[in-house]
Design an enzyme around this catalytic site. Structure first.
Site, mmCIF file in Angstrom:
data_model
loop_
_atom_site.group_PDB
_atom_site.id
_atom_site.type_symbol
_atom_site.label_atom_id
_atom_site.label_comp_id
_atom_site.label_asym_id
_atom_site.label_seq_id
_atom_site.Cartn_x
_atom_site.Cartn_y
_atom_site.Cartn_z
ATOM 1 C CG HIS A 116 -2.006 -1.017 1.119
ATOM 2 N ND1 HIS A 116 -2.576 -1.611 2.213
ATOM 3 C CD2 HIS A 116 -2.632 -1.549 0.040
ATOM 4 C CE1 HIS A 116 -3.517 -2.452 1.812
ATOM 5 N NE2 HIS A 116 -3.554 -2.434 0.498
ATOM 6 N N GLY B 168 -3.400 -1.625 -7.581
ATOM 7 C CA GLY B 168 -4.329 -2.371 -6.725
ATOM 8 C C GLY B 168 -5.775 -1.925 -6.839
ATOM 9 C CG ASP C 36 -4.680 -5.696 -4.578
ATOM 10 O OD1 ASP C 36 -3.437 -5.675 -4.658
ATOM 11 O OD2 ASP C 36 -5.339 -4.816 -3.999
ATOM 12 C CG ASP D 231 -1.359 1.770 6.020
ATOM 13 O OD1 ASP D 231 -1.332 1.554 7.259
ATOM 14 O OD2 ASP D 231 -1.301 2.904 5.535
ATOM 15 C CG HIS E 140 -7.836 -1.535 -3.273
ATOM 16 N ND1 HIS E 140 -7.267 -0.435 -2.699
ATOM 17 C CD2 HIS E 140 -6.847 -2.439 -3.405
ATOM 18 C CE1 HIS E 140 -5.985 -0.669 -2.485
ATOM 19 N NE2 HIS E 140 -5.708 -1.884 -2.904
ATOM 20 C CG ASP F 137 -10.511 -5.380 -5.227
ATOM 21 O OD1 ASP F 137 -11.629 -5.936 -5.140
ATOM 22 O OD2 ASP F 137 -10.261 -4.477 -6.039
ATOM 23 N NE ARG G 120 -12.144 -15.630 -0.252
ATOM 24 C CZ ARG G 120 -12.289 -16.742 -0.991
ATOM 25 N NH1 ARG G 120 -12.153 -17.927 -0.445
ATOM 26 N NH2 ARG G 120 -12.548 -16.656 -2.273
#
Length: 143
Positions: A11, A58, A63, A83, A90, A93, A99
C-alpha cells in the site's frame, strides 16, 4: 537455485518500507521472477534495475489479477506490505487476495520480519511446492 515467482505488493504508505526491504535482499531477489501491482512494480524496477511483470494498480484490479495468478499456480510467494492503520478504497480486493493465498496454501508475508523468514528458509532454495488442499468434496457438493 530454483527460480521462484514472487508477488510483491505494498500500500502507498508501506511502499518505502517494502523498497527498503527489497534493497536489503536485492542480490537474492534479482534472480527470481518478480510480479507486482502498478506503481509498486515501477519502484521495484527502478530499485533493482530488473524487469518486473506489472499488474494494474491495486485499486484498478491489480490485487485481483495477482489472485488469478495464485489460483493458476503462477505465483510461489506473496509478499504484501499492507497498511494496518489506514482503510483502503479497495479493501474487498485486498481481503480477496489474502483469502485466496490462504485457500491455496501459498506462503505469505505481510511484514519485513516474516518476509525475512521466507527468504532465509531452507525451503526457499529448494523445489518446494506447498501441498494443495483437496477441494474435490467442495467442488462436487450437492446444493
Amino acid at each position: 537455485m530454483t527460480v521462484k515467482k514472487i508477488a510483491l505488493v505494498a500500500h502507498d504508505r508501506m511502499k518505502k518500507e517494502l523498497i527498503e526491504w527489497i534493497k536489503k535482499h536485492q542480490n537474492l531477489l534479482k534472480h527470481h521472477e518478480l510480479y507486482a501491482t502498478g506503481s509498486t512494480g515501477q519502484a521495484i524496477e527502478k530499485t533493482l534495475n530488473v524487469t518486473v511483470t506489472k499488474m494494474e494498480s491495486g485499486p484498478l484490479g491489480g490485487d485481483l489479477q495477482l489472485g488469478v495468478k495464485i489460483v493458476n499456480k503462477e505465483i510461489d510467494i506473496l509478499i504484501f506490505f499492507w497498511d494496518p492503520l489506514e482503510a483502503q478504497p479497495h479493501d474487498p480486493d485486498v481481503r480477496a487476495l489474502l483469502r485466496i493465498a490462504v485457500v491455496w496454501n501459498l506462503p505469505v508475508a505481510c511484514n519485513a520480519s516474516t518476509a525475512d523468514y521466507l527468504l532465509t528458509s531452507p525451503l526457499f532454495d529448494s523445489d518446494y511446492h506447498p501441498e494443495t488442499p483437496d477441494y474435490e468434496a467442495y467442488r462436487n457438493r450437492i446444493i
